[in-house]
Design a protein around this motif. Structure first.
Motif, short mmCIF file in Angstrom:
data_model
loop_
_atom_site.label_atom_id
_atom_site.label_comp_id
_atom_site.label_asym_id
_atom_site.label_seq_id
_atom_site.Cartn_x
_atom_site.Cartn_y
_atom_site.Cartn_z
N ARG A 1 0.83 -1.21 0.00
CA ARG A 1 0.00 0.00 0.00
C ARG A 1 0.87 1.25 0.00
N ARG A 2 0.62 2.09 -0.99
CA ARG A 2 1.27 3.40 -1.12
C ARG A 2 0.20 4.33 -1.62
N MET A 3 0.28 5.60 -1.29
CA MET A 3 -0.66 6.53 -1.89
C MET A 3 -0.32 6.69 -3.36
N ARG B 1 -1.01 8.70 -6.86
CA ARG B 1 -1.52 10.02 -7.26
C ARG B 1 -1.57 10.19 -8.77
N TRP C 1 0.21 17.08 -9.39
CA TRP C 1 -0.62 16.36 -8.41
C TRP C 1 -2.06 16.28 -8.90
N CYS D 1 -5.62 6.90 -2.95
CA CYS D 1 -4.92 7.93 -2.17
C CYS D 1 -5.91 8.61 -1.24
N PHE D 2 -5.54 8.73 0.03
CA PHE D 2 -6.33 9.48 1.01
C PHE D 2 -5.71 10.85 1.13
N PHE D 3 -6.53 11.88 1.10
CA PHE D 3 -6.01 13.24 1.32
C PHE D 3 -7.09 14.10 1.98
N GLY D 4 -6.66 15.26 2.46
CA GLY D 4 -7.58 16.12 3.19
C GLY D 4 -8.55 16.84 2.26
N SER E 1 5.47 12.65 0.34
CA SER E 1 6.49 12.88 1.37
C SER E 1 7.50 11.74 1.53
N PRO E 2 7.11 10.45 1.25
CA PRO E 2 8.11 9.38 1.43
C PRO E 2 9.35 9.55 0.55
N ARG F 1 10.94 6.07 6.12
CA ARG F 1 9.96 5.42 6.99
C ARG F 1 10.66 5.13 8.31
C1 LIG Z 1 -4.77 12.34 7.33
C2 LIG Z 1 -3.97 12.27 6.06
C3 LIG Z 1 -3.94 13.38 5.22
C4 LIG Z 1 -3.20 13.32 4.03
N1 LIG Z 1 -3.25 14.40 3.19
C5 LIG Z 1 -2.64 14.29 1.98
C6 LIG Z 1 -2.77 15.36 1.04
O1 LIG Z 1 -3.42 16.38 1.29
N2 LIG Z 1 -2.16 15.19 -0.17
C7 LIG Z 1 -1.48 14.04 -0.48
O2 LIG Z 1 -0.97 13.95 -1.60
N3 LIG Z 1 -1.33 13.03 0.40
C8 LIG Z 1 -1.90 13.13 1.62
N4 LIG Z 1 -1.79 12.10 2.51
C9 LIG Z 1 -0.95 10.94 2.18
C10 LIG Z 1 0.37 10.99 2.94
O3 LIG Z 1 1.22 11.95 2.35
C11 LIG Z 1 1.01 9.60 2.90
O4 LIG Z 1 0.17 8.67 3.55
C12 LIG Z 1 2.38 9.57 3.57
O5 LIG Z 1 3.28 10.43 2.91
C13 LIG Z 1 2.97 8.16 3.60
O6 LIG Z 1 3.05 7.64 2.29
P1 LIG Z 1 2.30 6.27 1.88
O7 LIG Z 1 0.89 6.36 2.38
O8 LIG Z 1 2.38 6.25 0.38
O9 LIG Z 1 3.05 5.15 2.53
C14 LIG Z 1 -2.49 12.15 3.70
C15 LIG Z 1 -2.53 11.05 4.55
C16 LIG Z 1 -3.28 11.10 5.72
C17 LIG Z 1 -3.32 9.87 6.60
#
Ligand SMILES: Cc1cc2nc3c(=O)[nH]c(=O)nc-3n(C[C@H](O)[C@H](O)[C@H](O)COP(=O)(O)O)c2cc1C
Length: 208
Positions: free
Chosen positions: A10-12, A14, A72, A139-142, A179-180, A185
């Motif tokens: 699992r990775r976000m 985009r 993005w 991908c989860f984001f705000g 961010s990763p 990690r």
């Molecule tokens: C509460 C929350 C808010 C996040 N908001 C954003 C966002 O606004 N944009 C984005 O690209 N990723 C967002 N993310 C994803 C994180 O950047 C990501 O989970 C983190 O960098 C770790 O990477 P991975 O999930 O791919 O392992 C969010 C994740 C969480 C849990």
């Protein structure tokens, strides 16, 4: 897929192909979401699902400048499915005012944490994990512009969007750098305090 592979892979994501997502996968993700734990079995969650192109486009138009997309947004807007998990504080206050819980004063200071948001977050992770299990990306984001999302899709006051999940078929790219790419990690052994906070777990215990 093995559970451990789902967790590890699992990775976000985009960036997405425009290929439609099988509706059965979306339904499975949502059904799995409702298997999440919830305080007092309150289940005070709800999910706004946008799985028609015109609805997805309306979401992006309501929340972003779609005419000037950065990398993005370009990748994310292609996702054929957008899910907005919501939480209801009122549902938890109602549930805990029931006789077996007895918090009839509905006093919010009783709550050590906003469990309503926690439970929606746990449900969200199950959606992300189901996508991985199906070979898709998510991908989860705000939420960027919550009032606009509420107004556009009629989300009632009783519910608060906790975030947004895009879901779709992956491309060769994972999309805009997350961010990763800039942070490592943190190894689990650096965040585990076994027995006492002062004891940091520098190596796995023999039993693991
Ligand atoms: C509460 C929350 C808010 C996040 N908001 C954003 C966002 O606004 N944009 C984005 O690209 N990723 C967002 N993310 C994803 C994180 O950047 C990501 O989970 C983190 O960098 C770790 O990477 P991975 O999930 O791919 O392992 C969010 C994740 C969480 C849990």
């Amino acid at each position: 897929m093995e559970f451990q592979d789902v967790v590890r892979r699992r990775r976000m994501v985009r960036d997405y192909a425009e290929t439609p997502v099988d509706p059965r996968i979306v339904d499975r993700a949502l059904e799995n979401a409702t298997r999440a734990p919830s305080a007092g079995f309150s289940q005070g969650w709800a999910f706004l699902v946008l799985d028609r192109r015109e609805d997805v486009d309306r979401f992006w138009r309501a929340t972003t400048d779609v005419d000037n997309p950065d990398s993005w947004l370009t990748g994310m807007m292609r996702a054929p499915v957008v899910i907005i998990p919501c939480s209801s504080k009122a549902a938890y206050l109602d549930r805990y005012a029931e006789p077996d819980k007895g918090w009839t004063d509905r006093d919010e200071s009783r709550w050590p944490m906003p469990f309503w948001h926690m439970d929606a977050a746990m449900a969200s992770l199950l959606i992300l994990q189901t996508a991985v299990d199906e070979g898709l990306g998510a991908c989860f984001f705000g939420v960027f512009n919550e009032p606009a999302v509420r107004a556009e899709f009629g989300i009632p006051d009783r519910y608060d969007p906790v975030g947004v999940i895009t879901m779709g078929h992956r491309t060769d790219s994972t999309g805009a750098a997350g961010s990763p790419r800039r942070r490592r990690r943190t190894p689990w052994t650096e965040v585990v305090h076994r027995g006492h906070w002062g004891n940091q777990q520098h190596q796995a215990s023999p039993s693991t």
